[in-house]
Design a protein around this motif. Structure first.
Motif, short mmCIF file in Angstrom:
data_model
loop_
_atom_site.label_atom_id
_atom_site.label_comp_id
_atom_site.label_asym_id
_atom_site.label_seq_id
_atom_site.Cartn_x
_atom_site.Cartn_y
_atom_site.Cartn_z
N THR A 1 40.12 42.19 30.06
CA THR A 1 39.36 43.05 30.97
C THR A 1 38.04 42.37 31.37
O THR A 1 37.70 42.31 32.57
CB THR A 1 39.07 44.41 30.31
N ASP A 2 37.31 41.88 30.37
CA ASP A 2 36.02 41.24 30.65
C ASP A 2 36.18 40.01 31.55
O ASP A 2 35.41 39.81 32.49
CB ASP A 2 35.34 40.82 29.34
N TRP B 1 37.10 41.06 35.15
CA TRP B 1 35.93 41.61 35.85
C TRP B 1 34.97 40.50 36.25
O TRP B 1 34.36 40.55 37.32
CB TRP B 1 35.22 42.62 34.97
N ASP C 1 35.13 41.00 39.98
CA ASP C 1 34.10 42.01 40.18
C ASP C 1 34.68 43.34 40.71
O ASP C 1 35.57 43.89 40.07
CB ASP C 1 33.00 41.45 41.11
N ASP C 2 34.21 43.82 41.85
CA ASP C 2 34.60 45.15 42.31
C ASP C 2 36.11 45.32 42.54
O ASP C 2 36.62 46.44 42.50
CB ASP C 2 33.86 45.51 43.61
N LEU D 1 38.06 47.24 39.91
CA LEU D 1 37.95 48.69 39.72
C LEU D 1 39.31 49.37 39.60
O LEU D 1 39.44 50.42 38.99
CB LEU D 1 37.17 49.32 40.87
#
Lengths: 103, 193
Positions: free
Chosen positions: A70-71, A74, A78-79, A82
């Motif tokens: 997950t990290d 992201w 980035d966005d 979501l």
């Protein structure tokens, strides 16, 4: 009884695993063994599920694998991340045992 | 196949063999279940039902701390399952691969909402409300407000640390927690559909 010497030093750290995942998403990490990353999309084409099959998961527990995936995801996307709802890490043996399709 | 008898005698219809073979699956050992931690989403829902009954029994015996402690987990499990079902999970899906993505999503989508740990009832209530609103499927306002009121109240009066408490939780407090969780349980289908 023979003398057994074991190293307590971690061979692969969690941060290293995360950095290699980031590298794999950015430009394909050259280091072996490389993870097999399976990404599933929803009707809008957003990536919602990510499965990382990798022999280097080793002793990293499943919750930590999920957090590292997950990290890393992201950090790269980035966005766009979501929409992500599932992040799961499996060793090839676990994937085989679960009958997890690799393609 | 028909009726199958031993020693030439016929069995009653109640013991008739089924025409299909039932696969035998060895039950998972308790040690393995404990090691694996959270199971499937359907396990959460069954566990929530059972822990709710446990809490009810404890409450009936006047065990306030035990009742409040156990019933808080029912709220946690039901809110998590509502979030994941709303996200499209199936009952047979594993729970743990959904935790980190939900936490990360919340950090980005609701930076002002604190995250204590994955047992955080108020956190999961916020996640549910916000996700629904963002996808244009907001909860009806009275239910949304009641959910948040209940989550705030449980957040103030329940935590996993209750396990270290003696007989300090009054029966009135435990009953209040129980009634709040009963509301979540009753409205669970509305929360995720």
């Amino acid at each position: 009884m023979p003398v057994v010497t074991r190293s307590l030093h971690e061979t692969v750290t969690n941060d290293e695993l995360k950095q290699r995942l980031i590298a794999e998403w950015k430009n394909g990490d050259a280091r072996e063994p490389r993870p097999t990353i399976i990404q599933e999309t929803d009707a809008q084409g957003n990536i919602v599920h990510i499965y990382v099959v990798w022999s280097d998961w080793g002793d990293c527990d499943q919750r930590m694998r999920s957090e590292l995936i997950t990290d890393a995801y992201w950090e790269v996307f980035d966005d766009k991340a979501l929409a992500l709802t599932v992040a799961m890490g499996l060793t090839p043996e676990e994937a085989k045992r679960m009958g997890f399709p690799l393609s | 196949m028909g009726l199958v008898g031993k020693g030439g005698s016929k069995r009653s219809c109640l013991t008739k063999e089924p025409p299909w073979s039932i696969p035998t699956v060895a039950p998972m050992k308790l040690e393995d279940r404990v090691r694996d931690g959270e199971g499937l989403l359907q396990d959460f829902e069954l566990a929530a039902e059972e822990r709710f009954l446990d809490a009810q029994a404890l409450l009936a015996r006047g065990h306030g701390t035990g009742a409040a402690y156990v019933v808080g987990y029912v709220a946690e499990m039901l809110l998590k399952s509502a979030v994941f079902l709303f996200d499209g999970a199936r009952p047979s899906d594993l729970v743990y691969p959904r935790l980190s993505p939900a936490k990360k999503w919340a950090q980005k989508a609701m930076p002002g909402v604190p995250f204590t740990n994955f047992h955080d009832i108020l956190f999961w209530a916020w996640v549910l409300r916000k996700k629904r609103a963002e996808r244009g499927r907001a909860l009806p306002e009275p239910e949304a407000q009641n959910l948040m009121r209940i989550a705030h109240r449980l957040n103030r009066g329940w935590s996993v640390e209750l396990r270290y408490f003696g007989f300090e939780v009054t029966i009135e407090h435990a009953r209040r927690c129980f009634e709040d969780v009963a509301w979540i349980k009753k409205h669970h289908p509305l929360l995720w559909r």
